[in-house]
Design a protein around this motif. Sequence first.
Motif, PDB file in Angstrom:
ATOM      1  N   ASN A  57      -2.216  11.552 -13.619  1.00 11.87           N
ATOM      2  CA  ASN A  57      -2.417  10.358 -14.448  1.00 11.87           C
ATOM      3  C   ASN A  57      -3.888  10.140 -14.795  1.00 11.87           C
ATOM      4  O   ASN A  57      -4.206   9.626 -15.870  1.00 11.87           O
ATOM      5  CB  ASN A  57      -1.832   9.134 -13.754  1.00 11.87           C
ATOM      6  CG  ASN A  57      -0.337   9.263 -13.593  1.00 11.87           C
ATOM      7  OD1 ASN A  57       0.351   9.748 -14.477  1.00 11.87           O
ATOM      8  ND2 ASN A  57       0.163   8.871 -12.438  1.00 11.87           N
ATOM      9  N   TYR A  59      -6.090  12.612 -15.249  1.00 11.33           N
ATOM     10  CA  TYR A  59      -6.354  13.573 -16.326  1.00 11.33           C
ATOM     11  C   TYR A  59      -5.741  13.092 -17.639  1.00 11.33           C
ATOM     12  O   TYR A  59      -6.350  13.212 -18.700  1.00 11.33           O
ATOM     13  CB  TYR A  59      -5.800  14.955 -15.977  1.00 11.33           C
ATOM     14  CG  TYR A  59      -6.591  15.682 -14.923  1.00 11.33           C
ATOM     15  CD1 TYR A  59      -7.769  16.349 -15.253  1.00 11.33           C
ATOM     16  CD2 TYR A  59      -6.164  15.719 -13.603  1.00 11.33           C
ATOM     17  CE1 TYR A  59      -8.501  17.032 -14.287  1.00 11.33           C
ATOM     18  CE2 TYR A  59      -6.880  16.401 -12.632  1.00 11.33           C
ATOM     19  CZ  TYR A  59      -8.047  17.051 -12.977  1.00 11.33           C
ATOM     20  OH  TYR A  59      -8.774  17.720 -12.029  1.00 11.33           O
ATOM     21  N   PHE A  60      -4.511  12.564 -17.543  1.00  8.21           N
ATOM     22  CA  PHE A  60      -3.854  12.071 -18.766  1.00  8.21           C
ATOM     23  C   PHE A  60      -4.659  10.940 -19.407  1.00  8.21           C
ATOM     24  O   PHE A  60      -4.931  10.967 -20.611  1.00  8.21           O
ATOM     25  CB  PHE A  60      -2.434  11.576 -18.488  1.00  8.21           C
ATOM     26  CG  PHE A  60      -1.876  10.826 -19.659  1.00  8.21           C
ATOM     27  CD1 PHE A  60      -1.436  11.502 -20.782  1.00  8.21           C
ATOM     28  CD2 PHE A  60      -1.857   9.438 -19.663  1.00  8.21           C
ATOM     29  CE1 PHE A  60      -0.975  10.810 -21.900  1.00  8.21           C
ATOM     30  CE2 PHE A  60      -1.393   8.743 -20.764  1.00  8.21           C
ATOM     31  CZ  PHE A  60      -0.945   9.426 -21.887  1.00  8.21           C
ATOM     32  N   LEU A  79      -5.574  17.122 -20.962  1.00 10.41           N
ATOM     33  CA  LEU A  79      -4.128  16.964 -21.107  1.00 10.41           C
ATOM     34  C   LEU A  79      -3.393  18.207 -20.611  1.00 10.41           C
ATOM     35  O   LEU A  79      -2.302  18.095 -20.038  1.00 10.41           O
ATOM     36  CB  LEU A  79      -3.778  16.628 -22.551  1.00 10.41           C
ATOM     37  CG  LEU A  79      -4.322  15.271 -22.994  1.00 10.41           C
ATOM     38  CD1 LEU A  79      -4.336  15.155 -24.504  1.00 10.41           C
ATOM     39  CD2 LEU A  79      -3.548  14.127 -22.355  1.00 10.41           C
ATOM     40  N   ALA A  82      -3.229  17.760 -16.950  1.00 11.59           N
ATOM     41  CA  ALA A  82      -2.203  16.754 -16.629  1.00 11.59           C
ATOM     42  C   ALA A  82      -0.813  17.378 -16.692  1.00 11.59           C
ATOM     43  O   ALA A  82       0.032  17.125 -15.824  1.00 11.59           O
ATOM     44  CB  ALA A  82      -2.304  15.569 -17.591  1.00 11.59           C
ATOM     45  N   ILE A  83      -0.579  18.216 -17.686  1.00 15.64           N
ATOM     46  CA  ILE A  83       0.716  18.882 -17.834  1.00 15.64           C
ATOM     47  C   ILE A  83       0.942  19.880 -16.708  1.00 15.64           C
ATOM     48  O   ILE A  83       2.049  19.986 -16.171  1.00 15.64           O
ATOM     49  CB  ILE A  83       0.811  19.551 -19.221  1.00 15.64           C
ATOM     50  CG1 ILE A  83       0.932  18.470 -20.299  1.00 15.64           C
ATOM     51  CG2 ILE A  83       1.969  20.537 -19.281  1.00 15.64           C
ATOM     52  CD1 ILE A  83       0.716  18.968 -21.717  1.00 15.64           C
ATOM     53  N   ASP A  89       5.700  15.173 -18.236  1.00 18.17           N
ATOM     54  CA  ASP A  89       5.041  14.012 -18.843  1.00 18.17           C
ATOM     55  C   ASP A  89       5.035  14.165 -20.358  1.00 18.17           C
ATOM     56  O   ASP A  89       4.177  14.837 -20.924  1.00 18.17           O
ATOM     57  CB  ASP A  89       3.620  13.876 -18.306  1.00 18.17           C
ATOM     58  CG  ASP A  89       2.904  12.646 -18.803  1.00 18.17           C
ATOM     59  OD1 ASP A  89       3.431  11.947 -19.709  1.00 18.17           O
ATOM     60  OD2 ASP A  89       1.808  12.358 -18.297  1.00 18.17           O
ATOM     61  N   ALA A  92       1.790  13.279 -22.222  1.00 16.49           N
ATOM     62  CA  ALA A  92       0.715  14.279 -22.187  1.00 16.49           C
ATOM     63  C   ALA A  92       0.948  15.335 -23.256  1.00 16.49           C
ATOM     64  O   ALA A  92       0.008  15.744 -23.947  1.00 16.49           O
ATOM     65  CB  ALA A  92       0.625  14.912 -20.800  1.00 16.49           C
ATOM     66  N   ARG A  96      -1.565  15.831 -26.389  1.00 18.39           N
ATOM     67  CA  ARG A  96      -2.123  17.167 -26.578  1.00 18.39           C
ATOM     68  C   ARG A  96      -1.730  17.699 -27.959  1.00 18.39           C
ATOM     69  O   ARG A  96      -2.542  18.291 -28.660  1.00 18.39           O
ATOM     70  CB  ARG A  96      -1.671  18.114 -25.468  1.00 18.39           C
ATOM     71  CG  ARG A  96      -2.416  19.445 -25.515  1.00 18.39           C
ATOM     72  CD  ARG A  96      -2.113  20.329 -24.352  1.00 18.39           C
ATOM     73  NE  ARG A  96      -0.789  20.931 -24.480  1.00 18.39           N
ATOM     74  CZ  ARG A  96      -0.314  21.852 -23.661  1.00 18.39           C
ATOM     75  NH1 ARG A  96      -1.047  22.277 -22.628  1.00 18.39           N
ATOM     76  NH2 ARG A  96       0.894  22.346 -23.833  1.00 18.39           N
TER      77      ARG A  96
END
Length: 133
Positions: A57, A59-60, A79, A82-83, A89, A92, A96
């Motif tokens: 979260n 990073y997102f 992103l 995050a993925i 997510d 994300a 992206r």
Amino acid sequence: MKKTFLLFAFVLIAFFSYSQTAEEYFNRGNSKAQLLDLNGAIVDMTKAIELDSTNPNAYFTRGAAKCQLKDYRDAIVDLSKAILLNPNDNDAYYFRGLSKLKIEDYFAALLDFNKAIEINQKDDLAYFNRGNA
């Protein structure tokens, strides 16, 4: 005099030994993002990530803020992380994809929008931007 020095030293040690946790930086960064203080959110999320690099979260949120500030290439990096940490997510993938769309990487954007829709079939913005890709 000695007591005053000891008291001062104790207060100084107590002051400098307090440090914020990753969660505190994350929460403060979220608040800043909601208030559209995107640069402030990025600073806090960066600190949260330094303290806990496993929070997708953070990073997102940092990636979404960078996307909104038109720093698309750095947004893609965040992103993607995050993925990697949370492959389900859809937001994300959406952000992206939006970042890739803005740098005219249309095929990669299309793949991200497709994945966002696969995860959440009710994501209207992903459908809309898939059409733009």
